[in-house]
Design a protein around this motif. Sequence first.
Motif, PDB file in Angstrom:
ATOM      1  N   GLY A  37      13.368 -22.027  -1.485  1.00  3.24           N
ATOM      2  CA  GLY A  37      14.680 -22.069  -0.847  1.00  3.24           C
ATOM      3  C   GLY A  37      14.795 -21.105   0.319  1.00  3.24           C
ATOM      4  N   TRP A  38      14.234 -19.920   0.157  1.00  6.45           N
ATOM      5  CA  TRP A  38      14.224 -18.961   1.260  1.00  6.45           C
ATOM      6  C   TRP A  38      13.337 -19.464   2.404  1.00  6.45           C
ATOM      7  CZ3 TRP A  38      14.534 -13.056   0.658  1.00  6.45           C
ATOM      8  CH2 TRP A  38      15.507 -12.705  -0.293  1.00  6.45           C
ATOM      9  N   CYS A  39      12.194 -20.011   2.053  1.00 10.29           N
ATOM     10  CA  CYS A  39      11.231 -20.421   3.076  1.00 10.29           C
ATOM     11  C   CYS A  39      11.760 -21.571   3.923  1.00 10.29           C
ATOM     12  CB  CYS A  39       9.904 -20.806   2.418  1.00 10.29           C
ATOM     13  SG  CYS A  39       9.096 -19.402   1.628  1.00 10.29           S
ATOM     14  N   ASP A  40      12.540 -22.457   3.319  1.00 11.51           N
ATOM     15  CA  ASP A  40      13.201 -23.520   4.070  1.00 11.51           C
ATOM     16  C   ASP A  40      14.037 -22.921   5.194  1.00 11.51           C
ATOM     17  OD1 ASP A  40      15.607 -25.217   4.690  1.00 11.51           O
ATOM     18  OD2 ASP A  40      14.608 -26.644   3.350  1.00 11.51           O
ATOM     19  N   VAL A  52       9.379 -17.782  13.903  1.00  5.22           N
ATOM     20  CA  VAL A  52       8.049 -17.801  13.299  1.00  5.22           C
ATOM     21  C   VAL A  52       7.448 -19.196  13.478  1.00  5.22           C
ATOM     22  CG1 VAL A  52       8.617 -16.018  11.601  1.00  5.22           C
ATOM     23  CG2 VAL A  52       8.920 -18.424  11.001  1.00  5.22           C
ATOM     24  N   ASP A  53       6.127 -19.271  13.385  1.00  2.00           N
ATOM     25  CA  ASP A  53       5.443 -20.554  13.494  1.00  2.00           C
ATOM     26  C   ASP A  53       5.331 -21.259  12.153  1.00  2.00           C
ATOM     27  OD1 ASP A  53       4.370 -20.742  16.409  1.00  2.00           O
ATOM     28  OD2 ASP A  53       3.985 -18.680  15.793  1.00  2.00           O
ATOM     29  N   ALA A  54       5.278 -20.501  11.078  1.00  2.00           N
ATOM     30  CA  ALA A  54       5.183 -21.075   9.733  1.00  2.00           C
ATOM     31  C   ALA A  54       5.464 -19.977   8.724  1.00  2.00           C
ATOM     32  CB  ALA A  54       3.798 -21.674   9.493  1.00  2.00           C
ATOM     33  N   VAL A  55       5.720 -20.391   7.478  1.00  2.00           N
ATOM     34  CA  VAL A  55       5.894 -19.425   6.393  1.00  2.00           C
ATOM     35  C   VAL A  55       5.220 -19.976   5.145  1.00  2.00           C
ATOM     36  CG1 VAL A  55       8.202 -20.359   5.899  1.00  2.00           C
ATOM     37  CG2 VAL A  55       7.536 -18.125   4.979  1.00  2.00           C
ATOM     38  N   ILE A  56       4.372 -19.147   4.554  1.00  2.17           N
ATOM     39  CA  ILE A  56       3.720 -19.440   3.273  1.00  2.17           C
ATOM     40  C   ILE A  56       4.567 -18.797   2.186  1.00  2.17           C
ATOM     41  CG2 ILE A  56       1.694 -18.960   1.838  1.00  2.17           C
ATOM     42  CD1 ILE A  56       0.038 -18.982   4.455  1.00  2.17           C
ATOM     43  N   GLY A  57       4.935 -19.589   1.155  1.00  2.00           N
ATOM     44  CA  GLY A  57       5.833 -19.069   0.139  1.00  2.00           C
ATOM     45  C   GLY A  57       5.277 -19.086  -1.266  1.00  2.00           C
ATOM     46  N   GLU A  58       5.986 -18.395  -2.151  1.00  2.00           N
ATOM     47  CA  GLU A  58       5.640 -18.284  -3.570  1.00  2.00           C
ATOM     48  C   GLU A  58       4.160 -17.938  -3.759  1.00  2.00           C
ATOM     49  OE1 GLU A  58       7.512 -21.038  -6.276  1.00  2.00           O
ATOM     50  OE2 GLU A  58       9.164 -21.397  -4.877  1.00  2.00           O
ATOM     51  N   ALA A 117       1.754 -21.123  -2.680  1.00  2.00           N
ATOM     52  CA  ALA A 117       1.927 -22.442  -3.289  1.00  2.00           C
ATOM     53  C   ALA A 117       2.187 -23.539  -2.262  1.00  2.00           C
ATOM     54  CB  ALA A 117       3.076 -22.417  -4.290  1.00  2.00           C
ATOM     55  N   PHE A 118       2.672 -23.167  -1.088  1.00  2.00           N
ATOM     56  CA  PHE A 118       3.035 -24.153  -0.069  1.00  2.00           C
ATOM     57  C   PHE A 118       3.189 -23.438   1.266  1.00  2.00           C
ATOM     58  CE2 PHE A 118       6.840 -22.633  -2.280  1.00  2.00           C
ATOM     59  CZ  PHE A 118       7.514 -22.039  -1.228  1.00  2.00           C
ATOM     60  N   TYR A 119       3.291 -24.231   2.322  1.00  2.00           N
ATOM     61  CA  TYR A 119       3.740 -23.666   3.588  1.00  2.00           C
ATOM     62  C   TYR A 119       4.738 -24.604   4.253  1.00  2.00           C
ATOM     63  CZ  TYR A 119       0.031 -26.447   6.013  1.00  2.00           C
ATOM     64  OH  TYR A 119      -0.792 -27.444   6.488  1.00  2.00           O
ATOM     65  N   TYR A 120       5.689 -23.999   4.950  1.00  2.00           N
ATOM     66  CA  TYR A 120       6.720 -24.716   5.693  1.00  2.00           C
ATOM     67  C   TYR A 120       6.549 -24.415   7.178  1.00  2.00           C
ATOM     68  CZ  TYR A 120       9.713 -25.648   1.561  1.00  2.00           C
ATOM     69  OH  TYR A 120      10.234 -26.092   0.372  1.00  2.00           O
ATOM     70  N   GLN A 169      15.300 -16.827  -8.571  1.00  2.00           N
ATOM     71  CA  GLN A 169      14.524 -17.777  -9.370  1.00  2.00           C
ATOM     72  C   GLN A 169      15.060 -19.210  -9.256  1.00  2.00           C
ATOM     73  OE1 GLN A 169      11.671 -16.976 -11.286  1.00  2.00           O
ATOM     74  NE2 GLN A 169      11.474 -19.204 -11.451  1.00  2.00           N
ATOM     75  N   PHE A 170      16.346 -19.359  -9.048  1.00  2.00           N
ATOM     76  CA  PHE A 170      16.959 -20.695  -9.012  1.00  2.00           C
ATOM     77  C   PHE A 170      16.410 -21.568  -7.888  1.00  2.00           C
ATOM     78  CE2 PHE A 170      19.394 -18.468  -5.852  1.00  2.00           C
ATOM     79  CZ  PHE A 170      19.802 -19.429  -4.939  1.00  2.00           C
ATOM     80  N   CYS A 171      15.835 -20.963  -6.858  1.00  2.00           N
ATOM     81  CA  CYS A 171      15.306 -21.786  -5.768  1.00  2.00           C
ATOM     82  C   CYS A 171      13.781 -21.696  -5.664  1.00  2.00           C
ATOM     83  CB  CYS A 171      15.967 -21.459  -4.438  1.00  2.00           C
ATOM     84  SG  CYS A 171      16.010 -19.730  -3.958  1.00  2.00           S
ATOM     85  N   ARG A 172      13.127 -21.434  -6.806  1.00  2.00           N
ATOM     86  CA  ARG A 172      11.667 -21.440  -6.877  1.00  2.00           C
ATOM     87  C   ARG A 172      11.160 -22.777  -7.396  1.00  2.00           C
ATOM     88  NH1 ARG A 172       9.132 -16.564  -6.235  1.00  2.00           N
ATOM     89  NH2 ARG A 172      10.585 -14.844  -5.901  1.00  2.00           N
ATOM     90  N   LEU A 173       9.990 -23.189  -6.925  1.00  2.00           N
ATOM     91  CA  LEU A 173       9.373 -24.448  -7.345  1.00  2.00           C
ATOM     92  C   LEU A 173       8.118 -24.255  -8.179  1.00  2.00           C
ATOM     93  CD1 LEU A 173       9.669 -26.539  -4.049  1.00  2.00           C
ATOM     94  CD2 LEU A 173      11.141 -26.644  -6.063  1.00  2.00           C
TER      95      LEU A 173
END
Length: 266
Positions: free
Chosen positions: A59-62, A70-76, A79-82, A129-133
């Motif tokens: 949710g934060w990374c979105d 920024v050009d991109a963000v890797i999160g958790e 686990a992913f990148y946006y 935690q509510f916006c973690r995947l």
Amino acid sequence: MRALNELPRTVAAGMHTVFSDIDDTLTTDGQLVPQAYVALDTLRRAGLRVILITGRPAGWCDHIARMWPVDAVIGENGAFYYWHDPVERKLQCRHLLDTVARQTNTERLAAVRDTILREVPGCAVASDQFCRLYDLAIDFCEDVPALADADVDRIVALMEAAGMTAKVSSIHVNGWFGQYDKLSMAHLLMRERYGLELSREREKCMFVGDSPNDAPMFAYLPHAAGVANVAAFAGRMLHFPSYVAPSRGGAGFAEVAQALLTARQR
């Protein structure tokens, strides 16, 4: 660790990508400080690629990928990148696991959560935690009184006993099912988005961080830098950055950015 001013000018001038953690690297006492945000924007305007790597949730990374410079963000923790696609003008995301796999893991994470909350008094589920995947984040000092190191170690041990990968940040213990981390996703992002092999670009990529979950990046990139508060983890990290900024948190990040920008100008 050497002082930041010992970073060779020719090395600093050759950087094309800046990776950075967020909490206690861009932030100071939990707040994103102006000089750090301006530094992100200034680095991009100077032609450097800026990629954030964080344990914070999807949710934060979105939001960050859409609205920060920024050009991109890797999160958790990998686990992913946006990223926000400037051509299609929309948010894009690359996940490691599909929806079914993530849903399956949710039940497993809940069982570990309940065990930790029962076994380690004083800890709490992280407020985000509510916006973690992908992962479970246990707060040991962000919104709860700081726990002792032994309690943090106990949280890590309980996660690992359940078959999880566990990493300690400056505020949370993050645990997930899988073998990925910040570094593995950095490799994937650079290959898929930019056609670059990080293994060949190590001398031209800077990482800035502050805590144990940054250790894979510190170990892999020869010119990684820490903000001053990285010293607080002296007894809890296997790998430290090559250089350390004079200041803590966001001010330290701004100092690293300025060192790179000054070298390019000269």
